[in-house]
Design an enzyme around this catalytic site. Structure first.
Site, PDB file in Angstrom:
ATOM      1  N   ASP A  73       0.823  -1.387  -0.197  1.00  0.00           N
ATOM      2  CA  ASP A  73       0.320  -0.073   0.141  1.00  0.00           C
ATOM      3  C   ASP A  73       0.993   1.275   0.381  1.00  0.00           C
ATOM      4  O   ASP A  73       1.701   1.596   0.610  1.00  0.00           O
ATOM      5  CB  ASP A  73      -0.926  -0.506   1.657  1.00  0.00           C
ATOM      6  CG  ASP A  73      -1.814   0.988   1.376  1.00  0.00           C
ATOM      7  OD1 ASP A  73      -1.912   1.489   0.607  1.00  0.00           O
ATOM      8  OD2 ASP A  73      -2.895   0.392   1.170  1.00  0.00           O
ATOM      9  N   HIS A 146     -10.059   1.084  -6.743  1.00  0.00           N
ATOM     10  CA  HIS A 146     -11.232   0.534  -7.029  1.00  0.00           C
ATOM     11  C   HIS A 146     -11.427   1.070  -7.969  1.00  0.00           C
ATOM     12  O   HIS A 146     -12.934   1.060  -9.442  1.00  0.00           O
ATOM     13  CB  HIS A 146     -12.403   0.560  -6.323  1.00  0.00           C
ATOM     14  CG  HIS A 146     -12.343  -0.331  -5.392  1.00  0.00           C
ATOM     15  ND1 HIS A 146     -10.661  -1.433  -4.923  1.00  0.00           N
ATOM     16  CD2 HIS A 146     -12.752  -1.329  -4.080  1.00  0.00           C
ATOM     17  CE1 HIS A 146     -11.015  -1.688  -4.018  1.00  0.00           C
ATOM     18  NE2 HIS A 146     -12.128  -2.066  -3.831  1.00  0.00           N
ATOM     19  N   ASP A 172     -14.542  -6.873  -3.613  1.00  0.00           N
ATOM     20  CA  ASP A 172     -15.167  -6.133  -4.242  1.00  0.00           C
ATOM     21  C   ASP A 172     -16.492  -6.620  -5.651  1.00  0.00           C
ATOM     22  O   ASP A 172     -15.956  -5.018  -6.488  1.00  0.00           O
ATOM     23  CB  ASP A 172     -15.013  -4.844  -4.501  1.00  0.00           C
ATOM     24  CG  ASP A 172     -14.285  -4.162  -2.519  1.00  0.00           C
ATOM     25  OD1 ASP A 172     -15.060  -4.362  -1.543  1.00  0.00           O
ATOM     26  OD2 ASP A 172     -13.589  -3.738  -2.052  1.00  0.00           O
TER      27      ASP A 172
HETATM   28  N1  SAH Z   1      -7.964  -4.531   2.583  1.00  0.00           N
HETATM   29  C1  SAH Z   1      -8.605  -3.001   2.892  1.00  0.00           C
HETATM   30  C2  SAH Z   1      -8.735  -2.298   2.255  1.00  0.00           C
HETATM   31  C3  SAH Z   1      -8.009  -1.661   1.296  1.00  0.00           C
HETATM   32  S1  SAH Z   1      -8.518   0.479   1.260  1.00  0.00           S
HETATM   33  C4  SAH Z   1      -8.498  -3.849   5.040  1.00  0.00           C
HETATM   34  O1  SAH Z   1      -9.257  -4.989   4.250  1.00  0.00           O
HETATM   35  O2  SAH Z   1      -9.728  -2.776   4.933  1.00  0.00           O
HETATM   36  C5  SAH Z   1      -7.796   0.104  -0.785  1.00  0.00           C
HETATM   37  C6  SAH Z   1      -6.550   0.794  -0.618  1.00  0.00           C
HETATM   38  O3  SAH Z   1      -5.393   1.164  -1.713  1.00  0.00           O
HETATM   39  C7  SAH Z   1      -6.080   2.005  -0.163  1.00  0.00           C
HETATM   40  O4  SAH Z   1      -5.517   1.954   1.630  1.00  0.00           O
HETATM   41  C8  SAH Z   1      -5.276   2.839  -0.735  1.00  0.00           C
HETATM   42  O5  SAH Z   1      -3.727   3.913  -0.289  1.00  0.00           O
HETATM   43  C9  SAH Z   1      -4.794   1.546  -1.785  1.00  0.00           C
HETATM   44  N2  SAH Z   1      -4.409   2.009  -3.242  1.00  0.00           N
HETATM   45  C10 SAH Z   1      -4.879   2.564  -4.068  1.00  0.00           C
HETATM   46  N3  SAH Z   1      -4.357   2.493  -5.501  1.00  0.00           N
HETATM   47  C11 SAH Z   1      -2.976   2.271  -4.293  1.00  0.00           C
HETATM   48  C12 SAH Z   1      -1.181   1.731  -5.778  1.00  0.00           C
HETATM   49  N4  SAH Z   1      -1.613   2.696  -6.514  1.00  0.00           N
HETATM   50  N5  SAH Z   1      -0.341   1.100  -4.888  1.00  0.00           N
HETATM   51  C13 SAH Z   1      -0.718   1.350  -3.612  1.00  0.00           C
HETATM   52  N6  SAH Z   1      -1.176   1.327  -3.236  1.00  0.00           N
HETATM   53  C14 SAH Z   1      -2.945   1.888  -3.823  1.00  0.00           C
HETATM   54 MG    MG Z   2     -12.060  -3.709  -0.615  1.00  0.00          MG
END
Ligand code: SAH
Ligand code: MG
Length: 216
Positions: A73, A146, A172
């Site tokens: 992340d 997403h 999702d």
């Molecule tokens: N799996 C987590 C929820 C993830 S939310 C849970 O169980 O709660 C989506 C995450 O994707 C966010 O924290 C965001 O920072 C990350 N994200 C989005 N685009 C990204 C990218 N290009 N590179 C790395 N992380 C990314």
């Molecule tokens: Mg999710």
């Protein structure tokens, strides 16, 4: 429909995972945990860790069987986490920087769960890391950005790295547009149409696939 055998999660671990901040309903979290017991040992990787909730479900399963979870992340949040959007949580903003920073929350969650030796944070942009990543994956969980572009990029960069017999989990996935955004459903469709995967589990918006042959 699910063919994934249920592996009961120890109560203390389950309590920690349920208490962690994030976006993972309990039934889907328990499905992550059970699915992970069907993965080969080796390198597991999740795209999108946020504050560490899904990493606890996978991390406890990895700890039990000697695997390692790489938790990727950039910790700056997705589009939908930014101020003014649906999934914004204001206390995650670092006031000195003026941007979301979920990394301190993620580290605390992993520390308190005793998983710092099992879950390794990869802090950076998903396609950037993927371009330098050559280790085959025994498990890949896609739950990052997403939007159209990030979701398809995660599919194209990471899915070819899933080993035969390895698992691909996508979160999702909403076949009905009224329930949620299209891109995770689109990449699940791509995986199913690729001929490389068979679906072995479906819990809520979580789909669990196993690689049966090469091809994306
Ligand atoms: N799996 C987590 C929820 C993830 S939310 C849970 O169980 O709660 C989506 C995450 O994707 C966010 O924290 C965001 O920072 C990350 N994200 C989005 N685009 C990204 C990218 N290009 N590179 C790395 N992380 C990314
Ligand atoms: Mg999710």
């Amino acid at each position: 429909m699910t063919d994934v055998p249920v592996t009961e999660m120890p109560a203390k671990q389950r309590g920690l995972a349920e208490a962690a901040r994030g976006f993972m309903p309990i039934d889907e979290g328990l499905a992550l945990y059970s699915a992970a017991f069907q993965a080969p040992t080796g390198a597991w990787l999740e795209v999108g860790s946020y504050c560490g909730k899904s990493a606890l479900y996978f991390g406890f399963a990895a700890q039990a069987q000697g695997s390692v979870l790489f938790a990727l992340d950039h910790h700056r949040g997705s589009e939908e986490n930014q101020a003014g959007w649906e999934h914004h949580e204001a206390d995650l903003v670092d006031p000195a920087v003026g941007k979301i920073d979920t990394l301190p929350f993620f580290r605390r969650t992993l520390h308190d769960a005793g998983l710092e030796g099992t879950v390794v944070a990869l802090v950076g942009d998903s396609p950037t890391i993927a371009q330098h990543w050559n280790t085959p994956l025994a498990l890949l969980f896609i739950d990052g950005g997403h939007g159209e572009e990030p979701a398809h990029a995660d599919y194209e960069y990471w899915v070819p790295k899933v080993a035969i017999g390895g698992l691909l989990l996508i979160h999702d996935v909403f076949p009905n547009p009224a329930d949620g955004g299209r891109p995770p459903f689109e990449i699940w469709t791509r995986a199913m149409q690729s001929g490389g995967f068979e679906e072995i589990g479906h819990t809520g918006s979580l789909r669990t696939l196993r690689r049966i042959r090469k091809g994306i």
